[in-house]
Design an enzyme around this catalytic site. Structure first.
Site, PDB file in Angstrom:
ATOM      1  N   ASP A  31       0.837  -1.197   0.000  1.00  0.00           N
ATOM      2  CA  ASP A  31       0.000   0.000   0.000  1.00  0.00           C
ATOM      3  C   ASP A  31       0.874   1.249   0.000  1.00  0.00           C
ATOM      4  O   ASP A  31       1.999   1.229   0.511  1.00  0.00           O
ATOM      5  CB  ASP A  31      -0.906  -0.009   1.236  1.00  0.00           C
ATOM      6  CG  ASP A  31      -2.111   0.908   1.083  1.00  0.00           C
ATOM      7  OD1 ASP A  31      -2.307   1.473  -0.013  1.00  0.00           O
ATOM      8  OD2 ASP A  31      -2.854   1.071   2.057  1.00  0.00           O
ATOM      9  N   HIS A  48       3.753   3.338  -8.568  1.00  0.00           N
ATOM     10  CA  HIS A  48       3.634   1.917  -8.904  1.00  0.00           C
ATOM     11  C   HIS A  48       4.928   1.401  -9.538  1.00  0.00           C
ATOM     12  O   HIS A  48       5.362   0.284  -9.256  1.00  0.00           O
ATOM     13  CB  HIS A  48       2.462   1.704  -9.854  1.00  0.00           C
ATOM     14  CG  HIS A  48       1.138   2.083  -9.261  1.00  0.00           C
ATOM     15  ND1 HIS A  48       0.662   1.516  -8.101  1.00  0.00           N
ATOM     16  CD2 HIS A  48       0.183   2.978  -9.667  1.00  0.00           C
ATOM     17  CE1 HIS A  48      -0.525   2.036  -7.807  1.00  0.00           C
ATOM     18  NE2 HIS A  48      -0.823   2.919  -8.739  1.00  0.00           N
ATOM     19  N   LEU A 142      11.419 -20.549  -3.885  1.00  0.00           N
ATOM     20  CA  LEU A 142      10.306 -19.764  -3.377  1.00  0.00           C
ATOM     21  C   LEU A 142       9.111 -19.813  -4.324  1.00  0.00           C
ATOM     22  O   LEU A 142       9.275 -19.724  -5.541  1.00  0.00           O
ATOM     23  CB  LEU A 142      10.761 -18.312  -3.210  1.00  0.00           C
ATOM     24  CG  LEU A 142       9.705 -17.290  -2.788  1.00  0.00           C
ATOM     25  CD1 LEU A 142       9.392 -17.417  -1.308  1.00  0.00           C
ATOM     26  CD2 LEU A 142      10.177 -15.869  -3.116  1.00  0.00           C
TER      27      LEU A 142
END
Length: 255
Positions: A31, A48, A142
């Site tokens: 956020d 962004h 991962l």
């Protein structure tokens, strides 16, 4: 190209971490991108773009820490309410990311996947996402999961519909429905629940993210917006997690 080399126990100790006290699955609500840009007099999309660098750094670090899974809340079902221009730029950025990061995903032995609805994403984006998923399917490091057009309430509605349909067809008895039944019908079926949820930008809410899965997850919030999130904030969250006692509704043995 070889995968990133995991940290040794000594290197973890130098960072104030212990492998046995690390979470296996970290989920992050990213956020503050737009606010980060606006505070600097920049277009929101610049926040962004800057956030992509945070994604890169955190993904690589989680891989070197030998975590099992990192789930990133990239685009919620409510984000479609944003201005059309910002939506177009976000979708283009998403498409660019899943293409541009393929070499790194393979180099780091990452298995890439997504959760959320797919029908509202453009065919071009779905195609690129699917290609990255397929090429990394057999990787052993991962698991990087992007939550795209994701909303937890809709996820549960779809799970209930699926279960109800099976019950109506006689494939499942209502008396057989258990917690595991619901878990197996969510987007995250087969994935471990998050041990730790990190939220950036100081917001103190869950925002319709993995509501079923985070029932007993530990929460950690930082005031730093996502574009400023780096290894230091990640380590701070992991160190605090390592000091907590997870009781899952019970009591510590000493109490």
């Amino acid at each position: 190209m070889s995968a990133s080399i995991p940290y040794t126990p000594e290197e973890l100790t130098q960072r104030g971490l212990q492998s046995e006290r690390l979470p296996r699955h970290v989920a992050i609500i990213m956020d503050g991108n737009g606010r980060w840009a606006q505070q600097r007099g920049l277009p929101r999309i610049e926040g962004h773009r800057r956030g992509v660098e945070s994604v890169r750094r955190v993904v690589e670090e989680c891989g070197r820490l030998s975590l099992d899974q990192l789930t990133l809340y990239c685009f919620s079902s409510e984000n479609w309410k944003r201005p059309p221009l910002e939506l177009d730029l976000l979708m283009n950025l998403l498409r660019w990311y899943v293409v541009a990061e393929r070499n790194e995903i393979m180099r780091q032995d990452i298995r890439f996947t997504t959760i959320g609805r797919r029908d509202r994403l453009s065919p071009a984006i779905r195609s690129e996402v699917d290609q990255t998923i397929e090429m990394s399917r057999d990787n052993q490091g991962l698991t990087l999961c992007l939550a795209l057009d994701y909303g937890a309430r809709m996820e549960m509605v779809e799970a209930v519909r699926d279960i109800a349909s099976k019950a109506a067809r006689g494939e499942l008895s209502p008396s057989e429905i258990e917690e595991a039944t619901i878990s197996d019908h969510l987007y995250t079926a087969g994935m471990p629940d998050p041990d730790l949820v990190i939220r950036t930008a100081g917001e103190m809410r869950i925002s319709n993210f993995l509501l079923w899965q985070i029932s007993y997850s530990e929460l950690w919030v930082t005031s730093d917006p996502w574009p400023d999130f780096r290894e230091a904030q990640l380590y701070a969250a992991l160190r605090e997690y390592g000091q907590r006692q997870r009781r899952f509704g019970g009591l510590n043995e000493s109490k």
